[in-house]
Scaffold this active site. Sequence first.
Site, PDB file in Angstrom:
ATOM      1  N   ASP A 152      -8.646  -4.385  11.442  1.00 40.09           N
ATOM      2  CA  ASP A 152      -8.533  -5.337  10.337  1.00 40.09           C
ATOM      3  C   ASP A 152      -7.148  -5.992  10.301  1.00 40.09           C
ATOM      4  O   ASP A 152      -6.895  -6.870   9.472  1.00 40.09           O
ATOM      5  CB  ASP A 152      -8.872  -4.691   8.993  1.00 40.09           C
ATOM      6  CG  ASP A 152      -7.848  -3.678   8.507  1.00 40.09           C
ATOM      7  OD1 ASP A 152      -7.023  -3.211   9.326  1.00 40.09           O
ATOM      8  OD2 ASP A 152      -7.868  -3.333   7.306  1.00 40.09           O
TER       9      ASP A 152
ATOM     10  N   THR B   3      -5.336   0.718  -2.436  1.00 36.18           N
ATOM     11  CA  THR B   3      -5.801  -0.636  -2.130  1.00 36.18           C
ATOM     12  C   THR B   3      -6.796  -0.655  -0.973  1.00 36.18           C
ATOM     13  O   THR B   3      -7.537  -1.616  -0.812  1.00 36.18           O
ATOM     14  CB  THR B   3      -4.611  -1.548  -1.780  1.00 36.18           C
ATOM     15  OG1 THR B   3      -3.879  -0.960  -0.690  1.00 36.18           O
ATOM     16  CG2 THR B   3      -3.686  -1.715  -2.967  1.00 36.18           C
TER      17      THR B   3
ATOM     18  N   SER C 184      -7.294   3.122   8.647  1.00 36.98           N
ATOM     19  CA  SER C 184      -6.616   1.954   9.201  1.00 36.98           C
ATOM     20  C   SER C 184      -5.550   2.381  10.223  1.00 36.98           C
ATOM     21  O   SER C 184      -5.863   3.065  11.185  1.00 36.98           O
ATOM     22  CB  SER C 184      -6.034   1.105   8.072  1.00 36.98           C
ATOM     23  OG  SER C 184      -5.561  -0.132   8.536  1.00 36.98           O
ATOM     24  N   HIS C 185      -4.296   1.998  10.015  1.00 33.52           N
ATOM     25  CA  HIS C 185      -3.247   2.260  11.003  1.00 33.52           C
ATOM     26  C   HIS C 185      -2.542   3.590  10.774  1.00 33.52           C
ATOM     27  O   HIS C 185      -1.554   3.889  11.450  1.00 33.52           O
ATOM     28  CB  HIS C 185      -2.214   1.129  10.970  1.00 33.52           C
ATOM     29  CG  HIS C 185      -1.524   0.987   9.648  1.00 33.52           C
ATOM     30  ND1 HIS C 185      -2.168   0.561   8.517  1.00 33.52           N
ATOM     31  CD2 HIS C 185      -0.238   1.237   9.279  1.00 33.52           C
ATOM     32  CE1 HIS C 185      -1.312   0.535   7.507  1.00 33.52           C
ATOM     33  NE2 HIS C 185      -0.145   0.942   7.942  1.00 33.52           N
TER      34      HIS C 185
ATOM     35  N   LYS D 212     -13.567   3.979   2.587  1.00 38.01           N
ATOM     36  CA  LYS D 212     -13.523   2.933   1.565  1.00 38.01           C
ATOM     37  C   LYS D 212     -14.914   2.334   1.388  1.00 38.01           C
ATOM     38  O   LYS D 212     -15.769   2.423   2.270  1.00 38.01           O
ATOM     39  CB  LYS D 212     -12.495   1.856   1.897  1.00 38.01           C
ATOM     40  CG  LYS D 212     -12.759   1.054   3.161  1.00 38.01           C
ATOM     41  CD  LYS D 212     -11.674  -0.011   3.339  1.00 38.01           C
ATOM     42  CE  LYS D 212     -11.923  -0.857   4.572  1.00 38.01           C
ATOM     43  NZ  LYS D 212     -10.929  -1.962   4.695  1.00 38.01           N
TER      44      LYS D 212
ATOM     45  N   GLU E 165       1.312  -9.970   3.892  1.00 40.63           N
ATOM     46  CA  GLU E 165       2.481  -9.804   4.755  1.00 40.63           C
ATOM     47  C   GLU E 165       2.344  -8.640   5.720  1.00 40.63           C
ATOM     48  O   GLU E 165       3.066  -8.553   6.708  1.00 40.63           O
ATOM     49  CB  GLU E 165       3.725  -9.646   3.875  1.00 40.63           C
ATOM     50  CG  GLU E 165       4.258  -8.253   3.691  1.00 40.63           C
ATOM     51  CD  GLU E 165       3.323  -7.325   2.916  1.00 40.63           C
ATOM     52  OE1 GLU E 165       3.461  -6.102   3.044  1.00 40.63           O
ATOM     53  OE2 GLU E 165       2.449  -7.832   2.186  1.00 40.63           O
TER      54      GLU E 165
END
Length: 545
Positions: A307, A42, A144-145, A154, A391
Amino acid sequence: MHPRAGQQARPEDLVDLDALLGAYDQRRPDMGDPAQRVVFGTSGHRGSSLDGAFNESHILAIAQSVAEYRASQGIDGPLFIGRDTHGLSEPAFRTTLEVLIANGVEVMIDSRDGFTPTPAVSHAILTHNRTNSRQADGVLITPSHNPPRDGGIKYNPPSGGPAGSDATAAIAARANQLIEGGLADVKRVSFDKAQAEAGRFDFLSAYIDDLPSVLDLDLIRDAGVRIGADPLGGAAVAYWGEVANRHRLNLTVVNDAVDPRWAFMPLDADGKIRMDCSSPSAMANLIGMMQGGSAYDVAFGNDADADRHGIVTPDGGLMNPNHFLAAAIAYLFANRPGWGADVAVGKTLVSSSMIDRVVAGLGRRLLEVPVGFKHFVPGLLDGSVGFGGEESAGASFLRRDGSVWSTDKDGLLLCLLAAEIQARTGQSASQLYAGLTDRYGAPAYARIDAPADRAQKARLAALSPADVTAQTLAGQPIVDIMTKASGNGEAIGGLKVVTADAWFAARPSGTEDVYKIYAESFLGPDHLAQVQGEAKQVVGAALAG
């Protein structure tokens, strides 16, 4: 929970940067191992060079594939490229630039040679495309994290947000083909030549100077909201100080350290270093700072590419991401008169149903979509969705006039929104959420994992509502069984079962032999536990059938 979760990392917890970078250059992937092939999830392709999953071969092939893909789509404008502070991001950035320039792509790199948050790249793409017929796109070098040993890349098309599955499938398939062909079709120039031919773009100024179009920064400044900002060693490190200076906010950067090992981070719940700003363990330093008479009205942190957002209030500690999403929606739709009455609210189907109740109370339309921020892109782009959130602490929303701001997750934006909420209402976001629970009830929410092999995960992803034979869940009649999202009709890659006061969703993990069970109950923690237990039974029966 790891016994040292929330405690400072020790030397033995840190990644060996020399080994990490050496493996990037020297290790070649085994294409017979599915874990070493290019796979876009994703949020792009992620992995570690130490595992043969994120090496120079992968990036050479992905960059070549992106160049070919954009040409096939008639995309001939500039490509904006950003990178975060992970150790593998710098070599992957260099490789990507070498290939894109060799393919004749007009590449725009940061004029300050700095780190670039994901939302700043999305903003740059959309700003360019608003007034230019030659459409722009972008590449983000970030996992990311994820832990310091990982790298990520990406692709964002001209819509500015994460690429859809059609694009990522094509890019991944071609990249794997290129690797299997020995990279013979990859074009490449030297980094010196690539750097000399690349264009320059001031991502920082373009993003920060435009913030008043989406937030009421004058209100924050005039109210004197005291803000503590922690970039968690990520790409926002140079941005927060400039936000304070340019908009004259009472904002202090409480940690400006940049270390690709993240030696200053507390360990996450599983004992790994992970820049997850939604995790109380990873955010332990900021939470501790806000306890016992803090100097700040609100504090917040971001993950490595900024993000995602983590909001810490003096009265509530680190806010649960679902709670902040609900509070943000309630606030925004009461304080954005420039948004039309028909503008909808977007949520992923595993986000709290508190959002459903808030949206119904606002008289707004709810758009529930599968997991993945890409599903919000069309609505944010045309202004039909005012807010899109998931979430896992990722969200974005429209400008004050109802036009698009970003179509990727924007952690800086959501952090500053918490300050705007404080300034306008005199309440923290956690106090605003407490008021919502008084009106709508207080849900209990959790995610757990259950074992599943590859065949079972494939079966779960392909289930239909008819495969579920249960009539009740935790003592209540089942009112809906979904394998497609109601908001856009897209497959959810799993199952969601709903009752009047509870629900669960089951989705296969893309990386482990488990499936994830998200569940929520408005009848308390004990009922939630009952929902979770019966969810395993429902899924097990469906898989067995």
